[in-house]
Design a protein around this motif. Structure first.
Motif, PDB file in Angstrom:
ATOM      1  N   ALA A 179      39.075  40.565  30.408  1.00 45.77           N
ATOM      2  CA  ALA A 179      39.708  40.631  31.723  1.00 45.77           C
ATOM      3  C   ALA A 179      38.859  39.993  32.815  1.00 45.77           C
ATOM      4  CB  ALA A 179      40.016  42.085  32.077  1.00 45.77           C
ATOM      5  N   ALA A 180      37.545  40.155  32.748  1.00 47.12           N
ATOM      6  CA  ALA A 180      36.687  39.624  33.812  1.00 47.12           C
ATOM      7  C   ALA A 180      36.768  38.100  33.873  1.00 47.12           C
ATOM      8  CB  ALA A 180      35.246  40.072  33.599  1.00 47.12           C
ATOM      9  N   VAL A 181      36.728  37.454  32.720  1.00 44.35           N
ATOM     10  CA  VAL A 181      36.844  35.993  32.689  1.00 44.35           C
ATOM     11  C   VAL A 181      38.223  35.570  33.190  1.00 44.35           C
ATOM     12  CG1 VAL A 181      36.908  33.960  31.196  1.00 44.35           C
ATOM     13  CG2 VAL A 181      35.149  35.703  30.856  1.00 44.35           C
ATOM     14  N   ALA A 182      39.261  36.261  32.736  1.00 47.82           N
ATOM     15  CA  ALA A 182      40.620  35.915  33.159  1.00 47.82           C
ATOM     16  C   ALA A 182      40.782  36.051  34.668  1.00 47.82           C
ATOM     17  CB  ALA A 182      41.631  36.801  32.435  1.00 47.82           C
ATOM     18  N   GLN A 183      40.218  37.092  35.238  1.00 44.34           N
ATOM     19  CA  GLN A 183      40.321  37.288  36.685  1.00 44.34           C
ATOM     20  C   GLN A 183      39.563  36.209  37.454  1.00 44.34           C
ATOM     21  OE1 GLN A 183      38.920  41.303  36.935  1.00 44.34           O
ATOM     22  NE2 GLN A 183      40.871  42.181  36.248  1.00 44.34           N
ATOM     23  N   SER A 184      38.436  35.767  36.914  1.00 47.83           N
ATOM     24  CA  SER A 184      37.688  34.701  37.588  1.00 47.83           C
ATOM     25  C   SER A 184      38.468  33.392  37.548  1.00 47.83           C
ATOM     26  CB  SER A 184      36.309  34.524  36.949  1.00 47.83           C
ATOM     27  OG  SER A 184      36.388  33.916  35.678  1.00 47.83           O
ATOM     28  N   VAL A 185      39.152  33.126  36.436  1.00 48.02           N
ATOM     29  CA  VAL A 185      39.971  31.920  36.338  1.00 48.02           C
ATOM     30  C   VAL A 185      41.149  32.003  37.307  1.00 48.02           C
ATOM     31  CG1 VAL A 185      41.460  30.556  34.812  1.00 48.02           C
ATOM     32  CG2 VAL A 185      39.274  31.432  33.966  1.00 48.02           C
ATOM     33  N   THR A 186      41.719  33.179  37.461  1.00 46.06           N
ATOM     34  CA  THR A 186      42.816  33.355  38.413  1.00 46.06           C
ATOM     35  C   THR A 186      42.348  33.073  39.841  1.00 46.06           C
ATOM     36  OG1 THR A 186      44.055  34.907  37.048  1.00 46.06           O
ATOM     37  CG2 THR A 186      44.383  35.074  39.416  1.00 46.06           C
ATOM     38  N   ARG A 187      41.173  33.554  40.188  1.00 44.47           N
ATOM     39  CA  ARG A 187      40.639  33.268  41.529  1.00 44.47           C
ATOM     40  C   ARG A 187      40.400  31.769  41.708  1.00 44.47           C
ATOM     41  NH1 ARG A 187      37.706  38.085  40.392  1.00 44.47           N
ATOM     42  NH2 ARG A 187      35.907  36.868  39.678  1.00 44.47           N
ATOM     43  N   ASP A 188      39.843  31.138  40.688  1.00 43.66           N
ATOM     44  CA  ASP A 188      39.618  29.689  40.765  1.00 43.66           C
ATOM     45  C   ASP A 188      40.943  28.941  40.886  1.00 43.66           C
ATOM     46  OD1 ASP A 188      36.912  30.112  40.530  1.00 43.66           O
ATOM     47  OD2 ASP A 188      36.799  29.569  38.406  1.00 43.66           O
TER      48      ASP A 188
END
Length: 290
Positions: free
Chosen positions: A225-234
């Protein structure tokens, strides 16, 4: 259930295949494309998958579950790997919904949406059994075991009920729960009126809209989830810059982000699947396809 008229079925198949081709013609960050292979797959595999899956998806009178299983089997026979499970899961109800239109009825997004909602309401346990077999065959990365109605055990509920249990963690399952609201809402809003001159930008905008709004389910399963959320922010940052710069079909900034995501093994596959379904609808309901 009345079959779609031959002209309607032909237009729908053409729109679906075009949406699938746009998926790889458009360089979308992290996804396989003609310009940039990745994740041990090539654009040729995706194009071949679309052509063979269409035969299953557009089988006249078939139940949704049968369309899903037939399309996935045909895909594996053609390319030997999972290239399009998410697309198939989204396209099957849309294709079935088109068969509820008569030969002289007009098709717009609102009417197609309403027809899709009715198809979802009619799904039964046999649809679930067939779809489960398809998902097990495709064996998507990071699938794991669900706490309720896992795909490696026989389902005891309808396909829609099973999808509703996964809707909080999977954006494709969420479409079965919310009646494809994201496709006919945020997706079409991002794509806009689609013409041959704008279709690549429409695909990219729909993809970025989904990726910027919800953590990509495929990334969550594979990288957490943490990686996915960072990609969403990017994605939100990149989309805002891209749109402010004029929404060009090609963007060096997005191309660089694409290369970076692939170098890290990150594939926003669910966002791509949602974008393909959106473009299928957008192309089919475009005034130019009337």
């Amino acid at each position: 259930m009345a079959n779609a008229s031959a002209p309607l079925a032909g237009r729908a198949r053409t729109a679906f295949l075009r949406a699938c081709r746009l998926d790889v013609e458009t360089r979308k960050p992290g996804n396989v494309s003609v310009a940039s292979a990745g994740h041990n797959m090539t654009s040729a595999q995706f194009i071949a998958s679309a052509g063979t899956a269409a035969s299953g998806l557009f089988t006249p009178g078939a139940r949704v579950g049968a369309r899903i299983l037939d399309a996935v089997r045909r895909t594996f026979d053609a390319v030997g790997c999972n290239t399009n499970l998410g697309i198939v899961l989204l396209a099957a109800p849309l294709c079935a919904a088109l068969e509820r239109f008569g030969a002289d009825e007009s098709i717009d997004a609102s009417r197609w949406h309403a027809s899709t909602v009715r198809v979802l309401a009619d799904l039964d346990i046999d649809d679930a059994r067939l779809a489960y077999r398809a998902i097990a065959l495709a064996n998507p990365g990071g699938l794991g075991d669900a706490p309720e109605q896992p795909v490696h055990a026989p389902p005891t509920v309808t396909l829609r009920a099973a999808m509703m249990l996964a809707a909080d963690r999977d954006s494709i399952a969420r479409q079965y729960e919310n009646g494809f609201a994201d496709i006919f809402g945020a997706g079409l809003d991002a794509a806009g009126t689609t013409t041959p001159a704008t279709e690549h930008r429409a695909m990219l905008d729909a993809f970025l809209a989904f990726l910027a709004t919800w953590p990509d389910s495929h990334i969550v399963r594979k990288q957490g989830a943490a990686v996915a959320q960072s990609v969403t922010r990017d994605a939100a940052w990149h989309r805002a810059n891209w749109r402010a710069a004029g929404r060009a079909a090609q963007s060096p900034e997005l191309d660089a982000w694409d290369a970076g995501l692939k170098a890290r093994g990150i594939n926003p596959g669910t966002s791509a699947d949602l974008a393909v379904a959106t473009l299928f609808v957008a192309l089919m309901t475009s005034p130019m396809n009337a």
